[in-house]
Scaffold this motif. Structure first.
Motif, PDB file in Angstrom:
ATOM      1  N   SER A 185       0.852  -1.182   0.000  1.00  0.00           N
ATOM      2  CA  SER A 185       0.000   0.000   0.000  1.00  0.00           C
ATOM      3  C   SER A 185       0.893   1.238   0.000  1.00  0.00           C
ATOM      4  N   VAL A 186       0.298   2.402  -0.209  1.00  0.00           N
ATOM      5  CA  VAL A 186       1.052   3.656  -0.215  1.00  0.00           C
ATOM      6  C   VAL A 186       0.386   4.645   0.734  1.00  0.00           C
ATOM      7  N   HIS A 187       1.186   5.210   1.621  1.00  0.00           N
ATOM      8  CA  HIS A 187       0.692   6.304   2.460  1.00  0.00           C
ATOM      9  C   HIS A 187       1.205   7.611   1.877  1.00  0.00           C
ATOM     10  N   ASP A 188       0.282   8.475   1.449  1.00  0.00           N
ATOM     11  CA  ASP A 188       0.666   9.768   0.893  1.00  0.00           C
ATOM     12  C   ASP A 188       0.761  10.803   2.005  1.00  0.00           C
ATOM     13  N   HIS A 219      -6.369   7.846   0.107  1.00  0.00           N
ATOM     14  CA  HIS A 219      -5.031   7.975  -0.457  1.00  0.00           C
ATOM     15  C   HIS A 219      -5.012   9.167  -1.409  1.00  0.00           C
ATOM     16  N   GLY A 220      -3.827   9.541  -1.837  1.00  0.00           N
ATOM     17  CA  GLY A 220      -3.732  10.670  -2.754  1.00  0.00           C
ATOM     18  C   GLY A 220      -4.311  11.928  -2.141  1.00  0.00           C
ATOM     19  N   MET A 221      -5.254  12.540  -2.856  1.00  0.00           N
ATOM     20  CA  MET A 221      -5.827  13.800  -2.399  1.00  0.00           C
ATOM     21  C   MET A 221      -6.806  13.639  -1.240  1.00  0.00           C
ATOM     22  N   THR A 222      -7.147  12.408  -0.891  1.00  0.00           N
ATOM     23  CA  THR A 222      -8.010  12.182   0.274  1.00  0.00           C
ATOM     24  C   THR A 222      -7.238  11.521   1.418  1.00  0.00           C
ATOM     25  N   VAL A 256       4.401   1.736   1.637  1.00  0.00           N
ATOM     26  CA  VAL A 256       5.405   2.665   1.127  1.00  0.00           C
ATOM     27  C   VAL A 256       5.116   4.052   1.684  1.00  0.00           C
ATOM     28  N   VAL A 257       6.156   4.709   2.181  1.00  0.00           N
ATOM     29  CA  VAL A 257       6.041   6.075   2.686  1.00  0.00           C
ATOM     30  C   VAL A 257       7.143   6.908   2.043  1.00  0.00           C
TER      31      VAL A 257
END
Length: 306
Positions: A185-188, A219-222, A256-257
């Motif tokens: 996963s990705v943490h924005d 994620h992303g803009m939210t 991923v950070v």
């Protein structure tokens, strides 16, 4: 910006830190959950529903995490980046940021060396973003920290910024490790929430490394804050509870950070964070085992001395 649902942010006003804030829509049912958890005390009952004071909001998204109707939300407001500088451009600098210099100075050096392969005149700049940069008009700072990106481009006249991720993704000859289709996963970083081009560059780099992505709902803009921005506003126990809450929202154990603070928060929350530069350089991510007070004390000392 290609997405027609993204509104272009108002122009930056030099000398005022470029900040955004959450809003509450008419879908609010006045349950008050958002006001109970807001670490900044920015939410209060308005005429027809709860409202957020933009002067107090720290853009963390804690309200959106508890809102039962989705009324508390980050407006789809985006901030453009400048173009990637030409290889022979003058006055291009790399500023690694305080946390990276403190916790992973060897990674900062590798990032600097990578950039110098493409920008022969690149100079390292380690003045903290909270201080006058002392750079000539028209300078460009390549950074990896969202806070540095925001402050340098808004607080000081004549300075442009662009993220390391956008620049690295533009390199056609960039050699990257192959991670064999592992899913993460990705943490924005919430500081980059309003730069969708950064989110896209991060995911492009991950795909180039053969990493599959399973996104969290937010994620992303939210995206929501990892919890670290709550430090100093609420007791440490509440900060750590928020870290665990945010960590629980990711469908993968591996996340991923691209922020040191986020790496520490996700680790505290029980996930296995992978710092993006570590992935790029084929390194194993590791975070020093200090506590919240120690971490922020080290940052404060760096800011004072740089």
């Amino acid at each position: 910006m290609k997405d027609r649902n993204i509104k272009k942010a108002e122009p930056v006003v030099t000398g005022i830190e470029d900040r955004f804030h959450f809003v509450i829509s008419d879908e609010c049912i006045s349950c008050g959950a958002c006001a109970e958890v807001c670490p900044a005390g920015a939410v209060a009952k308005g005429g027809s529903h709860y409202e957020i004071d933009p002067e107090k909001c720290i853009d963390c998204g804690t309200c959106s995490a508890v809102c039962p109707t989705g009324a508390a939300e980050s407006p789809m407001t985006g901030r453009d980046s400048i173009s990637v500088p030409e290889p022979d451009a003058e006055n291009v600098y790399f500023n690694p940021g305080c946390a990276l210099c403190i916790y992973k100075p060897d990674v900062a050096r590798l990032m600097d060396e990578l950039l110098k392969e493409h920008f022969s005149d690149l100079k390292c700049h380690e003045v903290c973003c909270r201080h006058e940069p002392g750079l000539p008009e028209g300078s460009v700072i390549i950074n990896n920290c969202a806070g540095c990106d925001r402050r340098f481009r808004s607080l000081y006249s004549g300075i442009d910024t662009i993220s390391f991720w956008e620049v690295a993704d533009s390199f056609d000859d960039l050699e990257l490790p192959d991670y064999g289709g592992v899913t993460m996963s990705v943490h924005d970083s919430c500081g980059f929430r309003h730069k969708p081009q950064v989110h896209a560059a991060v995911r492009s780099l991950l795909r180039k490394m053969n990493i599959d992505i399973e996104e969290a709902e937010h994620h992303g803009m939210t995206s929501e804050c990892c919890g670290d921005n709550l430090y100093g506003l609420v007791p440490n126990g509440e900060v750590q509870r928020r870290m665990r809450q945010r960590a629980s929202e990711f469908p993968c154990d591996d996340v991923v950070v691209y922020c040191i603070g986020c790496e520490r928060s996700l680790l505290d929350g029980g996930k296995t964070p992978h710092y993006l530069p570590d992935l790029i350089f084929g390194r194993k991510s590791r975070t020093e085992a200090d506590d919240l007070d120690e971490y922020h004390s080290r940052l404060a000392d760096w800011i004072k001395d740089h």
